[in-house]
Write a protein that holds these residues in place. Structure first.
Motif, PDB file in Angstrom:
ATOM      1  N   UNK A 153       0.832  -1.211   0.000  1.00  0.00           N
ATOM      2  CA  UNK A 153       0.000   0.000   0.000  1.00  0.00           C
ATOM      3  C   UNK A 153       0.863   1.255   0.000  1.00  0.00           C
ATOM      4  N   UNK A 154       1.987   1.224   0.701  1.00  0.00           N
ATOM      5  CA  UNK A 154       2.833   2.411   0.805  1.00  0.00           C
ATOM      6  C   UNK A 154       3.524   2.739  -0.517  1.00  0.00           C
ATOM      7  N   UNK A 155       3.865   1.736  -1.298  1.00  0.00           N
ATOM      8  CA  UNK A 155       4.574   1.987  -2.553  1.00  0.00           C
ATOM      9  C   UNK A 155       3.767   2.847  -3.527  1.00  0.00           C
ATOM     10  N   UNK A 156       2.493   2.566  -3.784  1.00  0.00           N
ATOM     11  CA  UNK A 156       1.727   3.474  -4.648  1.00  0.00           C
ATOM     12  C   UNK A 156       1.621   4.893  -4.098  1.00  0.00           C
ATOM     13  N   UNK A 157       1.481   5.032  -2.776  1.00  0.00           N
ATOM     14  CA  UNK A 157       1.421   6.378  -2.213  1.00  0.00           C
ATOM     15  C   UNK A 157       2.740   7.128  -2.402  1.00  0.00           C
ATOM     16  N   UNK A 158       3.837   6.424  -2.486  1.00  0.00           N
ATOM     17  CA  UNK A 158       5.134   7.079  -2.642  1.00  0.00           C
ATOM     18  C   UNK A 158       5.499   7.333  -4.094  1.00  0.00           C
ATOM     19  N   UNK A 159       4.922   6.573  -5.037  1.00  0.00           N
ATOM     20  CA  UNK A 159       5.371   6.672  -6.421  1.00  0.00           C
ATOM     21  C   UNK A 159       4.282   7.096  -7.413  1.00  0.00           C
ATOM     22  N   UNK A 160       3.047   6.693  -7.223  1.00  0.00           N
ATOM     23  CA  UNK A 160       2.026   6.899  -8.234  1.00  0.00           C
ATOM     24  C   UNK A 160       1.173   8.115  -7.905  1.00  0.00           C
ATOM     25  N   UNK A 220      -7.179   9.781   0.633  1.00  0.00           N
ATOM     26  CA  UNK A 220      -7.047   8.398   1.115  1.00  0.00           C
ATOM     27  C   UNK A 220      -5.923   8.280   2.140  1.00  0.00           C
ATOM     28  N   UNK A 221      -4.833   8.990   1.892  1.00  0.00           N
ATOM     29  CA  UNK A 221      -3.742   8.955   2.861  1.00  0.00           C
ATOM     30  C   UNK A 221      -4.165   9.624   4.173  1.00  0.00           C
ATOM     31  N   UNK A 222      -4.932  10.693   4.062  1.00  0.00           N
ATOM     32  CA  UNK A 222      -5.448  11.348   5.265  1.00  0.00           C
ATOM     33  C   UNK A 222      -6.383  10.410   6.023  1.00  0.00           C
ATOM     34  N   UNK A 223      -7.157   9.610   5.298  1.00  0.00           N
ATOM     35  CA  UNK A 223      -8.047   8.649   5.944  1.00  0.00           C
ATOM     36  C   UNK A 223      -7.254   7.606   6.712  1.00  0.00           C
ATOM     37  N   UNK A 224      -6.123   7.179   6.169  1.00  0.00           N
ATOM     38  CA  UNK A 224      -5.265   6.234   6.894  1.00  0.00           C
ATOM     39  C   UNK A 224      -4.739   6.853   8.181  1.00  0.00           C
ATOM     40  N   UNK A 243      -5.721  -4.675  10.800  1.00  0.00           N
ATOM     41  CA  UNK A 243      -6.410  -3.422  10.507  1.00  0.00           C
ATOM     42  C   UNK A 243      -5.937  -2.274  11.372  1.00  0.00           C
ATOM     43  N   UNK A 244      -5.662  -2.555  12.643  1.00  0.00           N
ATOM     44  CA  UNK A 244      -5.224  -1.513  13.564  1.00  0.00           C
ATOM     45  C   UNK A 244      -3.815  -1.023  13.229  1.00  0.00           C
ATOM     46  N   UNK A 245      -2.966  -1.883  12.704  1.00  0.00           N
ATOM     47  CA  UNK A 245      -1.587  -1.496  12.439  1.00  0.00           C
ATOM     48  C   UNK A 245      -1.320  -0.945  11.055  1.00  0.00           C
ATOM     49  N   UNK A 246      -2.279  -1.064  10.117  1.00  0.00           N
ATOM     50  CA  UNK A 246      -2.028  -0.643   8.747  1.00  0.00           C
ATOM     51  C   UNK A 246      -1.743   0.843   8.631  1.00  0.00           C
ATOM     52  N   UNK A 247      -2.412   1.669   9.413  1.00  0.00           N
ATOM     53  CA  UNK A 247      -2.267   3.119   9.271  1.00  0.00           C
ATOM     54  C   UNK A 247      -0.839   3.589   9.483  1.00  0.00           C
ATOM     55  N   UNK A 248      -0.269   3.267  10.635  1.00  0.00           N
ATOM     56  CA  UNK A 248       1.077   3.757  10.924  1.00  0.00           C
ATOM     57  C   UNK A 248       2.127   3.070  10.067  1.00  0.00           C
TER      58      UNK A 248
END
Length: 321
Positions: A137-144, A152-156, A193-198
Motif C-alpha cells: 500500500x505504501x509503494x503506490x502512495x510514494x510513487x504513483x 485516502x492517505x489522510x483517511x489512513x 487493521x489496527x496497524x495498517x495506518x502507521x
C-alpha cells in the motif's frame, strides 16, 4: 653500499601498497601509534564539556529511570517473597531461586507456556501480514499519482489516530456475526487493521527516499512493476521492514485490550491476559507476578537485541526522508 641500497629498496617495497585481486591494501604497522600528550591532557580532552555534558547527563538519567524498575522486576522474580516484601533493594539476605519461573510456567489458572504459545500464534501472522500489505500500500502512495490520493492517505492517518475502544466497538459485532469471535483469526485481523495506518505512513516516508533512477533503469531493461517491486523495492526497504516488524511485534505481543475484548476462552488466553490472574485474591505473590512479567517481555527484548542494527537503520532513514 650495495647491501644498504638493497635494504632501502626492500623497505620501500614493503611500505608500498600491494595489489590483491584488483584491490590495493597497505601493510598494517608493527606497533600501535604513540598517543600525543600526557595522560592528563588526553583525559581532559575526552571529558565532554558544556552542552554535550548536559546531554549525556540527561541521557544517563533517562536510562536509569528505565533500567531501575527492570532490575527490580528481575530481582523480585529470582528471590523468595519474604526477602523482597520489604523492598527488592534489601540485601541483608540474598537467595537466588527459579521457583517463581517454574510456578509461572505451569500456573494452574493460566500456564505461561500455553499463553506464550497462543501469543506467538497471534503475533507472528499479524506482523508478517501487516508488514507485507503495508509495503504494497505504501509503494503506490510514494510513487504513483491517482485520484483522491491525499484524501485516502489522510483517511489512513485518521484510522491510525482512532482510539482502540472505537475499533473494538466497530468490530465486536462483526466478529460475532462472522463466527470469528474468540478465535485467533479474528484477533489477527483486528491487529492487521489496527496497524495498517502507521505502517503505511512509516514505509511511505521511507520509500520517498528510494532513488527513482533505479526504477527507471530497471524499466528500460524491460522489468515490470511487479519485478521492480520484488527485486528493487523490497530489498532496498529491508531496514524499514525490520523496524516495522520489531515495533509491530512489540505492540501485538504486549497488547492487553484487544485480547481482553475478543478472546474469552481460557485455553485461548494470551500472555497479557494471564498476568493479572497471577496476583491472587487475598495476597499478591509479587515473585510469581514478576516471573510471569519477565517471561512475557523477554521475547520482544531478544528480538530487538537481535535486529537492533537494522532497526536503527530503518528508523533513521524513515525519519530523515
Amino acid at each position: 653500499m650495495t647491501d644498504t641500497h638493497n635494504a632501502d629498496d626492500s623497505t620501500d617495497a614493503d611500505s608500498k601498497p600491494k595489489p590483491d585481486g584488483g584491490r590495493v591494501y597497505h601493510e598494517p604497522p608493527e606497533t600501535a601509534p604513540i598517543a600525543e600528550g600526557s595522560a592528563v591532557e588526553r583525559l581532559r580532552a575526552a571529558v565532554p564539556s558544556g552542552r554535550r555534558a548536559v546531554h549525556y547527563a540527561v541521557a544517563i538519567g533517562v536510562a536509569l529511570l528505565w533500567l531501575v524498575p527492570l532490575v527490580g522486576l528481575f530481582m523480585a522474580s529470582v528471590r523468595p517473597l519474604d526477602q523482597i516484601i520489604q523492598g527488592w533493594w534489601n540485601f541483608d539476605t540474598f537467595t537466588v531461586t527459579f521457583e517463581n519461573y517454574a510456578r509461572a510456567w505451569t500456573f494452574q489458572s493460566g500456564p505461561m507456556r500455553q499463553a506464550m504459545w497462543n501469543t506467538a500464534i497471534v503475533t507472528v501472522p499479524s506482523v508478517l501480514a501487516v508488514t507485507l500489505l503495508g509495503t504494497m500500500v505504501a509503494y503506490p502512495f510514494a510513487r504513483f499519482d491517482f485520484p483522491l490520493k491525499k484524501w485516502l492517505f489522510f483517511l489512513l492517518i485518521v484510522v491510525m489516530a482512532a482510539p482502540p475502544e472505537l475499533v473494538a466497538m466497530g468490530n465486536y459485532n462483526t466478529l460475532r456475526n462472522t463466527g470469528l469471535f474468540d478465535t485467533y483469526m479474528g484477533l489477527i485481523l483486528v491487529h492487521i487493521g489496527w496497524g495498517m495506518g502507521w505502517v503505511v505512513m512509516f514505509l511511505r516516508n521511507f520509500l520517498l527516499g528510494l532513488p527513482e533512477e533505479l526504477e527507471e533503469a530497471a524499466r528500460i531493461d524491460g522489468a515490470s512493476r511487479y519485478q521492480i517491486f520484488k527485486s528493487i523495492v523490497l530489498p532496498y526497504s529491508a531496514p524499514a521492514l525490520v523496524s516495522v516488524a520489531v515495533i509491530q511485534f512489540t505492540w501485538v505481543w504486549n497488547s492487553f485490550f484487544f485480547p481482553l475484548v475478543f478472546m474469552r476462552s481460557r485455553e485461548n488466553q494470551l500472555a497479557p491476559q494471564v498476568l493479572p490472574l497471577m496476583k491472587g485474591r487475598l495476597q499478591i505473590d509479587w515473585g510469581l507476578v514478576a516471573a510471569g512479567s519477565v517471561l512475557t517481555m523477554i521475547v520482544p527484548i531478544l528480538l530487538f537485541v537481535t535486529l537492533q542494527r537494522y532497526y536503527k537503520q530503518g528508523m533513521v532513514a524513515a525519519v530523515a526522508d
